[in-house]
Design a protein around this motif. Structure first.
Motif, short mmCIF file in Angstrom:
data_model
loop_
_atom_site.label_atom_id
_atom_site.label_comp_id
_atom_site.label_asym_id
_atom_site.label_seq_id
_atom_site.Cartn_x
_atom_site.Cartn_y
_atom_site.Cartn_z
N ARG A 11 0.81 -1.21 0.00
CA ARG A 11 0.00 0.00 0.00
C ARG A 11 0.85 1.27 0.00
O ARG A 11 0.33 2.37 0.20
CB ARG A 11 -0.93 0.00 1.22
CG ARG A 11 -1.94 -1.12 1.19
CD ARG A 11 -2.95 -1.03 2.33
NE ARG A 11 -4.01 -1.99 2.16
CZ ARG A 11 -5.10 -1.81 1.42
NH1 ARG A 11 -5.24 -0.68 0.75
NH2 ARG A 11 -6.03 -2.72 1.33
N ASP A 120 -3.22 11.21 -7.92
CA ASP A 120 -4.08 10.66 -6.87
C ASP A 120 -4.89 9.48 -7.39
O ASP A 120 -4.93 8.41 -6.78
CB ASP A 120 -5.01 11.75 -6.33
CG ASP A 120 -5.90 11.26 -5.21
OD1 ASP A 120 -5.39 10.69 -4.23
OD2 ASP A 120 -7.13 11.44 -5.29
N GLN A 121 -5.50 9.65 -8.55
CA GLN A 121 -6.29 8.58 -9.15
C GLN A 121 -5.45 7.34 -9.43
O GLN A 121 -5.85 6.21 -9.14
CB GLN A 121 -6.93 9.08 -10.45
CG GLN A 121 -7.71 8.02 -11.22
CD GLN A 121 -8.16 8.52 -12.58
OE1 GLN A 121 -8.31 9.72 -12.80
NE2 GLN A 121 -8.37 7.60 -13.51
N ARG A 122 -4.25 7.56 -9.96
CA ARG A 122 -3.40 6.42 -10.31
C ARG A 122 -2.89 5.70 -9.07
O ARG A 122 -2.78 4.47 -9.06
CB ARG A 122 -2.26 6.90 -11.21
CG ARG A 122 -2.79 7.40 -12.55
CD ARG A 122 -1.72 8.00 -13.42
NE ARG A 122 -0.79 7.01 -13.90
CZ ARG A 122 0.26 7.28 -14.68
NH1 ARG A 122 0.48 8.53 -15.06
NH2 ARG A 122 1.07 6.33 -15.08
N LEU A 123 -2.59 6.45 -8.02
CA LEU A 123 -2.18 5.81 -6.77
C LEU A 123 -3.32 4.99 -6.19
O LEU A 123 -3.12 3.86 -5.74
CB LEU A 123 -1.74 6.87 -5.76
CG LEU A 123 -0.44 7.61 -6.10
CD1 LEU A 123 -0.27 8.82 -5.17
CD2 LEU A 123 0.77 6.69 -6.00
N ARG A 124 -4.53 5.54 -6.20
CA ARG A 124 -5.70 4.82 -5.67
C ARG A 124 -5.94 3.54 -6.46
O ARG A 124 -6.29 2.51 -5.88
CB ARG A 124 -6.94 5.71 -5.73
CG ARG A 124 -6.84 7.04 -5.02
CD ARG A 124 -6.86 6.95 -3.53
NE ARG A 124 -6.86 8.29 -2.93
CZ ARG A 124 -6.68 8.52 -1.64
NH1 ARG A 124 -6.50 7.53 -0.79
NH2 ARG A 124 -6.67 9.75 -1.17
N GLU A 125 -5.75 3.60 -7.77
CA GLU A 125 -5.94 2.41 -8.61
C GLU A 125 -4.95 1.31 -8.25
O GLU A 125 -5.24 0.13 -8.43
CB GLU A 125 -5.80 2.78 -10.09
CG GLU A 125 -6.98 3.59 -10.62
CD GLU A 125 -6.73 4.15 -12.01
OE1 GLU A 125 -5.59 4.02 -12.52
OE2 GLU A 125 -7.67 4.75 -12.57
N HIS A 126 -3.79 1.70 -7.72
CA HIS A 126 -2.78 0.73 -7.28
C HIS A 126 -2.98 0.32 -5.83
O HIS A 126 -2.18 -0.44 -5.28
CB HIS A 126 -1.38 1.34 -7.44
CG HIS A 126 -0.83 1.29 -8.84
ND1 HIS A 126 -1.27 2.13 -9.83
CD2 HIS A 126 0.12 0.50 -9.41
CE1 HIS A 126 -0.61 1.86 -10.96
NE2 HIS A 126 0.24 0.89 -10.72
N GLY A 127 -4.03 0.83 -5.20
CA GLY A 127 -4.28 0.48 -3.80
C GLY A 127 -3.35 1.19 -2.82
O GLY A 127 -3.18 0.75 -1.68
N THR A 129 -2.15 3.76 -0.16
CA THR A 129 -2.72 4.62 0.90
C THR A 129 -1.63 5.32 1.70
O THR A 129 -1.93 6.17 2.54
CB THR A 129 -3.58 3.79 1.87
OG1 THR A 129 -2.77 2.74 2.44
CG2 THR A 129 -4.77 3.17 1.15
N ARG A 152 -6.03 14.59 1.75
CA ARG A 152 -6.65 13.46 1.05
C ARG A 152 -6.54 12.17 1.86
O ARG A 152 -6.85 11.09 1.36
CB ARG A 152 -6.00 13.28 -0.33
CG ARG A 152 -6.23 14.46 -1.27
CD ARG A 152 -5.44 14.28 -2.56
NE ARG A 152 -5.36 15.50 -3.34
CZ ARG A 152 -5.85 15.64 -4.57
NH1 ARG A 152 -6.49 14.64 -5.14
NH2 ARG A 152 -5.72 16.78 -5.21
N TYR A 154 -3.95 10.42 3.01
CA TYR A 154 -2.85 9.47 2.88
C TYR A 154 -2.08 9.43 4.20
O TYR A 154 -1.97 10.45 4.91
CB TYR A 154 -1.87 9.92 1.78
CG TYR A 154 -2.34 9.65 0.38
CD1 TYR A 154 -2.15 8.41 -0.22
CD2 TYR A 154 -2.96 10.66 -0.36
CE1 TYR A 154 -2.57 8.18 -1.53
CE2 TYR A 154 -3.39 10.43 -1.67
CZ TYR A 154 -3.19 9.19 -2.24
OH TYR A 154 -3.61 8.95 -3.53
#
Length: 198
Positions: A11, A120-127, A129, A152, A154
């Motif tokens: 994560r 942010d979107q790409r990090l979230r897609e990779h799980g 946190t 956000r 994190y």
């Protein structure tokens, strides 16, 4: 050594921000060389454990320059003088830290690593946190990204020996008085023991 809790590798992403020749040139050469050496080590540790490395670089297109209003005190001069063109070799990620297949790479047009990118979107897609933040400068990309990423939600770690600023006083105030309310602090040498794979 810090008292930062262990990092969940699955994560966690290491953010390598603004490690570009044009930005490194703002620092004394001896300092930039030492920083590059530590970042090589940090990236190697994260890669060896199968972790995520994300790169943020600043660079502008003609359209980006045109979109900067004259009221922007920081970036209006960049637009006026057509600085930091995205295709200029000096705005590329430094060759010693070259990205590899599978890394996340974004290009930004303001200080923060999140505000003008899809990071942010790409990090979230990779799980992802948890972020381990490194970058130049402490009062620019690091400050903006820490504040934004904290908002956000994190979990944040600042790689204390992976950030630098042309203003040593600003660097010290941010590292010791501002960041601790939002982020843990750790040194490059601690990454190996703090990164755990479940």
């Amino acid at each position: 050594m810090s008292t930062a809790p262990a990092l969940d590798l699955a994560r966690t992403a290491l953010l390598v921000m603004d490690y570009q020749p044009a930005i490194l040139a703002l620092l004394p050469e001896s300092e930039s060389e030492a920083l590059l050496g530590r970042m090589e080590m940090a990236i190697a540790v994260v890669r060896a454990k199968g972790g995520t490395v994300a790169y943020v670089r600043v660079g502008f297109t003609e359209a980006d320059w045109a979109a900067i209003p004259p009221t922007n005190r920081s970036f209006a001069p960049v637009a006026q003088h057509r600085l930091m063109h995205h295709a200029d070799p000096d705005t590329a990620i430094h060759e010693r830290l070259a990205p590899q297949d599978g890394d996340i790479i974004v290009r930004k047009t303001r200080f923060g690593g999140l505000s003008t990118t899809d990071l942010d979107q790409r990090l979230r897609e990779h799980g992802i946190t948890t972020l381990v933040i490194a970058g130049i400068s402490t009062s620019g990309v690091v400050l903006s990204t820490v504040l934004d990423a904290a908002d956000r939600d994190y979990q944040l770690y600042v790689l204390a020996d992976g950030v630098a600023d042309p203003d040593p006083q600003a660097h010290d105030v941010l590292l010791h008085q501002v960041f601790p309310s939002r982020a843990h602090s750790l040194e490059t040498a601690e990454l190996h023991t703090l990164l755990r794979a479940d």
